[in-house]
Design a protein around this motif. Structure first.
Motif, short mmCIF file in Angstrom:
data_model
loop_
_atom_site.label_atom_id
_atom_site.label_comp_id
_atom_site.label_asym_id
_atom_site.label_seq_id
_atom_site.Cartn_x
_atom_site.Cartn_y
_atom_site.Cartn_z
N TYR A 1 0.37 -8.89 6.54
CA TYR A 1 0.95 -7.69 5.93
C TYR A 1 2.08 -7.09 6.75
CZ TYR A 1 -2.31 -7.78 2.13
OH TYR A 1 -2.99 -8.17 1.00
N ALA B 1 5.66 -6.58 4.98
CA ALA B 1 6.30 -5.26 5.00
C ALA B 1 7.69 -5.31 5.62
CB ALA B 1 5.42 -4.26 5.76
N ILE C 1 1.91 -1.99 3.41
CA ILE C 1 1.69 -1.03 4.49
C ILE C 1 0.34 -0.33 4.31
CG2 ILE C 1 2.53 1.12 5.52
CD1 ILE C 1 5.38 0.18 4.78
N GLN D 1 5.95 -3.73 -0.98
CA GLN D 1 6.09 -3.39 0.44
C GLN D 1 5.22 -2.20 0.81
OE1 GLN D 1 9.11 -0.96 1.84
NE2 GLN D 1 9.49 -2.09 3.75
N ARG D 2 5.27 -1.18 -0.04
CA ARG D 2 4.46 0.01 0.25
C ARG D 2 2.97 -0.32 0.17
NH1 ARG D 2 5.14 6.06 -2.41
NH2 ARG D 2 3.26 6.96 -1.47
#
Length: 257
Positions: free
Chosen positions: A215, A219, A60, A56-57
């Motif tokens: 994305y 995210a 981002i 997830q990071r």
């Protein structure tokens, strides 16, 4: 098994895109290579190997990487008007690196998305004004395709193998380096001139709308719904967004009564 998948998937995608560009022209090649065909699988590998929080990071951070890629394209489109191809490519790479560093430092996904949308609009305007008649790429030198296949496979292996060392932010940015699109742009320029390369850039700009959708969905969904649901929804969103832009930009036929 995972190593075999990494070695097979991205080179096969590179081959398919190269053949599509040869058959249907550099715009189609640019559009396909602009979709998350390399970065998307890398995101999946990161989720499997490093966990969903890491993925997830990285997703981002990939928004900043995408914005940096597009600013590099803007630099390329402007610099190739007044400079040699070699100089323009080097300076565009500098712009990409500086933009990625600045956007990562700011840690603002909203700003990254805004930069993506602004640069897409700029690229669509620039390429609409400057490209000539469509051309079909001839495939270039025989060595060009194997080099592109090896480069794409190497990028996937390096990014995923060193992900824990690089961290999610750097991994997210590096995954957006267009190992398919940049060589395709360069060879299109060498084979058919600047207007041929700009068709690749235009396709990439449209594909970028799909990438940012991909994305954003990853995210938002991956922690709550898991990788399968997140990547499935993200893929659908990417395709719909990119081809929705294609339809919006399609010339309207004026009906004469």
């Amino acid at each position: 098994m995972m190593l075999a998948i990494k070695l097979a998937v991205t080179p096969l995608m590179m081959l398919a895109i190269s053949l599509a560009a040869r058959q249907w022209g550099t715009f189609i090649g640019g559009l396909l290579s602009g979709l998350p065909l390399t970065s998307g699988p890398i995101s999946v590998y990161l989720a499997v190997e490093q966990g969903t929080a890491f993925a997830q990071r990285a997703a981002i951070a990939s928004l900043a990487g995408l914005a940096a890629v597009l600013t590099g394209y803007v630099a390329y489109a402007v610099l190739t008007r007044v400079s040699t191809l070699a100089s323009a490519c080097m300076l565009s790479l500098v712009v990409f690196c500086a933009s990625a560093w600045a956007l990562l430092g700011l840690q603002s996904p909203v700003l990254a998305v805004a930069v993506v949308l602004i640069t897409v609009a700029i690229l669509l305007r620039l390429t609409k004004e400057e490209i000539g008649a469509p051309r079909v790429a001839d495939g270039g030198p025989a060595i060009s395709l194997p080099v592109r296949l090896l480069t794409a496979a190497a990028m996937v292996l390096l990014t995923t193998s060193f992900a824990r060392i690089l961290g999610p932010d750097i991994s997210g940015v590096v995954s957006l380096i267009p190992v398919i699109a940049w060589p395709l742009t360069l060879f299109a320029h060498l084979e058919g001139g600047r207007d041929n390369a700009l068709r690749v850039v235009r396709g990439n700009a449209i594909g970028a709308v799909g990438v940012v959708s991909f994305y954003l969905v990853v995210a938002q969904l991956i922690l709550s719904y898991g990788p399968l649901a997140a990547f499935s929804a993200a893929t659908v969103a990417a395709v719909l967004a990119a081809f929705g832009v294609v339809l919006l930009l399609r010339p309207r036929r004026v009906r004469v009564l």
